[in-house]
Design a protein around this motif. Structure first.
Motif, PDB file in Angstrom:
ATOM      1  N   PHE A 278       0.857  -0.965   0.083  1.00 37.22           N
ATOM      2  CA  PHE A 278      -0.004   0.118   0.003  1.00 37.22           C
ATOM      3  C   PHE A 278       0.724   1.348   0.059  1.00 37.22           C
ATOM      4  CE2 PHE A 278      -3.529  -2.679   1.875  1.00 37.22           C
ATOM      5  CZ  PHE A 278      -4.192  -2.911   0.763  1.00 37.22           C
ATOM      6  N   GLU A 279       2.074   1.081   0.605  1.00 36.28           N
ATOM      7  CA  GLU A 279       2.680   2.328   0.915  1.00 36.28           C
ATOM      8  C   GLU A 279       3.522   2.699  -0.453  1.00 36.28           C
ATOM      9  OE1 GLU A 279       5.320   1.318   3.894  1.00 36.28           O
ATOM     10  OE2 GLU A 279       3.837   1.262   5.422  1.00 36.28           O
ATOM     11  N   PHE A 304      -6.665  -7.252   8.852  1.00 34.60           N
ATOM     12  CA  PHE A 304      -5.705  -6.019   8.722  1.00 34.60           C
ATOM     13  C   PHE A 304      -6.257  -5.054   9.553  1.00 34.60           C
ATOM     14  CE2 PHE A 304      -4.433  -2.046   6.977  1.00 34.60           C
ATOM     15  CZ  PHE A 304      -3.234  -2.309   6.160  1.00 34.60           C
ATOM     16  N   LYS A 305      -7.560  -5.036   9.999  1.00 32.70           N
ATOM     17  CA  LYS A 305      -7.825  -3.825  10.813  1.00 32.70           C
ATOM     18  C   LYS A 305      -7.219  -4.434  12.574  1.00 32.70           C
ATOM     19  CE  LYS A 305     -11.672  -0.883  12.207  1.00 32.70           C
ATOM     20  NZ  LYS A 305     -12.987  -0.564  12.286  1.00 32.70           N
ATOM     21  N   LYS A 306      -7.490  -5.463  12.514  1.00 34.08           N
ATOM     22  CA  LYS A 306      -7.325  -6.291  13.793  1.00 34.08           C
ATOM     23  C   LYS A 306      -5.702  -5.915  14.259  1.00 34.08           C
ATOM     24  CE  LYS A 306      -6.671 -10.791  16.350  1.00 34.08           C
ATOM     25  NZ  LYS A 306      -6.685 -12.232  16.057  1.00 34.08           N
ATOM     26  N   GLU A 314      -8.044   2.877   4.605  1.00 37.66           N
ATOM     27  CA  GLU A 314      -7.744   3.909   5.406  1.00 37.66           C
ATOM     28  C   GLU A 314      -6.214   3.811   5.581  1.00 37.66           C
ATOM     29  OE1 GLU A 314     -11.244   4.435   8.597  1.00 37.66           O
ATOM     30  OE2 GLU A 314      -9.843   2.873   8.987  1.00 37.66           O
ATOM     31  N   TYR A 315      -5.639   2.881   5.750  1.00 38.44           N
ATOM     32  CA  TYR A 315      -3.973   2.470   5.614  1.00 38.44           C
ATOM     33  C   TYR A 315      -3.531   3.055   4.357  1.00 38.44           C
ATOM     34  CZ  TYR A 315       0.706   1.353   6.479  1.00 38.44           C
ATOM     35  OH  TYR A 315       1.960   1.139   6.706  1.00 38.44           O
ATOM     36  N   TYR A 319      -0.983   6.445   4.006  1.00 36.68           N
ATOM     37  CA  TYR A 319       0.411   6.281   4.083  1.00 36.68           C
ATOM     38  C   TYR A 319       0.970   5.937   2.711  1.00 36.68           C
ATOM     39  CZ  TYR A 319      -0.054   5.836   9.014  1.00 36.68           C
ATOM     40  OH  TYR A 319      -0.371   5.946  10.300  1.00 36.68           O
ATOM     41  N   SER A 320       0.129   5.955   1.675  1.00 39.80           N
ATOM     42  CA  SER A 320       0.406   5.765   0.310  1.00 39.80           C
ATOM     43  C   SER A 320       1.619   6.802  -0.030  1.00 39.80           C
ATOM     44  CB  SER A 320      -0.601   5.626  -0.764  1.00 39.80           C
ATOM     45  OG  SER A 320      -0.048   5.499  -2.181  1.00 39.80           O
TER      46      SER A 320
END
Length: 326
Positions: A278-279, A304-306, A314-315, A319-320
């Motif tokens: 994602f980044e 992923f959320k856990k 959202e991530y 952070y991308s």
């Protein structure tokens, strides 16, 4: 007035020393602006009149030494700096004082890796505690009787509080400020210091590198295999067979060595790979999901959320490093 004693540890990190002092002093200004009485009497306390921090880069003038303090409402323990064991030894005279003050009614809050000094007091044995994510394993090794809460920004054990790493200290300070004053004052302070008041997880900032500080060769072999083959379908039975260990023994040894079950470990390796994707890529959520070994979008989102505390979208949005599509 609430007496707030910011204990400046020997071997302190200055970045964690000044925020509590500034926050509660500023809160007094807010209260006065709304025609309310100032609530906080804030002081720096320590073992001597001047305390060097950050390897001597800074020096903090102490208002009172701890032997002169008989009563206070809140003790704040900022993060320590450098070698943990050296810092604990340098502050050993403060440990019984913190316990004594707690016994007389004081509340105690540790910031970031100030949790190691809190742990030394024994006050949170059998209770929950937060600290910087990079120090989880060291904290567990030193204080096995304390339940370290992974990913947590704040823990509240009644009269004992602790925070996660770095800027998480502000979330705990705002939390305590709200308990002592009201929501409006805390929101005003959050806006003034530009802090996300309701952030409750440091999971998004955690870099999972695997827990490999152990001597179990077969488990280490399995960890390396998982990290190279996380895209594949991995079952516990197959992993156990690869190192010629029964499944039950394998699961027990894996948990003992890594503090994760095999399933948890695979999940964390996959999610770390997803975070990196994602980044640095333009891939959407579904593409990343397939790349890291998931085929069910809901399962991927839930795991992923856990692990990170936020959703994949959202991530990615947060952070991308590149412009991405939907």
């Amino acid at each position: 007035m609430k007496k707030v004693s910011v204990y400046v540890p020997e071997n302190a990190a200055i970045e964690a020393v000044t925020p509590p002092y500034r926050l509660f002093k500023t809160a007094n200004d807010f209260l006065k602006a709304f025609d309310k009485k100032p609530l906080f009497d804030v002081e720096y306390v320590g073992l001597k009149d001047y305390v060097a921090t950050n390897d001597g880069e800074y020096s903090v003038k102490i208002d009172r030494q701890i032997q002169d303090i008989q009563k206070t409402d809140l003790i704040i323990i900022p993060a320590i700096y450098g070698d943990i064991n050296e810092a604990i030894k340098a502050n050993e005279k403060a440990i019984p004082w913190i316990g004594k003050m707690y016994g007389q009614g004081s509340e105690v809050a540790s910031l970031c890796i100030g949790a190691f000094l809190l742990g030394e007091t024994g006050l949170i044995n059998g209770k929950q505690c937060s600290t910087h994510w990079a120090y989880y394993n060291q904290f567990r090794d030193m204080f096995p009787e304390i339940n370290i809460v992974e990913g947590s920004v704040i823990t509240d054990e009644g009269k004992i509080y602790s925070s996660g790493g770095a800027n998480s200290i502000w979330n705990l300070l705002l939390y305590i400020l709200e308990k002592y004053t009201d929501r409006n004052t805390a929101i005003l302070a959050a806006k003034y210091f530009a802090i996300d008041i309701d952030r409750n997880s440091q999971g998004a900032f955690t870099i999972f590198t695997g827990q490999k500080d152990h001597n179990d060769k077969e488990i280490l072999q399995t960890q390396n295999y998982i990290e190279k083959s996380y895209q594949d379908k991995l079952t516990i039975n197959d992993l156990a067979d690869k190192v010629d260990i029964s499944q039950r023994t394998f699961e027990r040894r894996f948990k003992l060595a890594t503090n994760n079950t095999p399933v948890e470990y695979v999940q964390r390796v996959r999610i770390e790979a997803a975070k990196r994707s994602f980044e640095s890529s333009r891939k959407n959520v579904s593409e990343v999901m397939f790349d890291v070994g998931y085929s069910d979008l809901k399962a991927f989102r839930d795991v992923f959320k856990k692990v990170t505390g936020i959703t994949p979208i959202e991530y990615r949005n947060k952070y991308s490093k590149v412009t991405v599509g939907n």
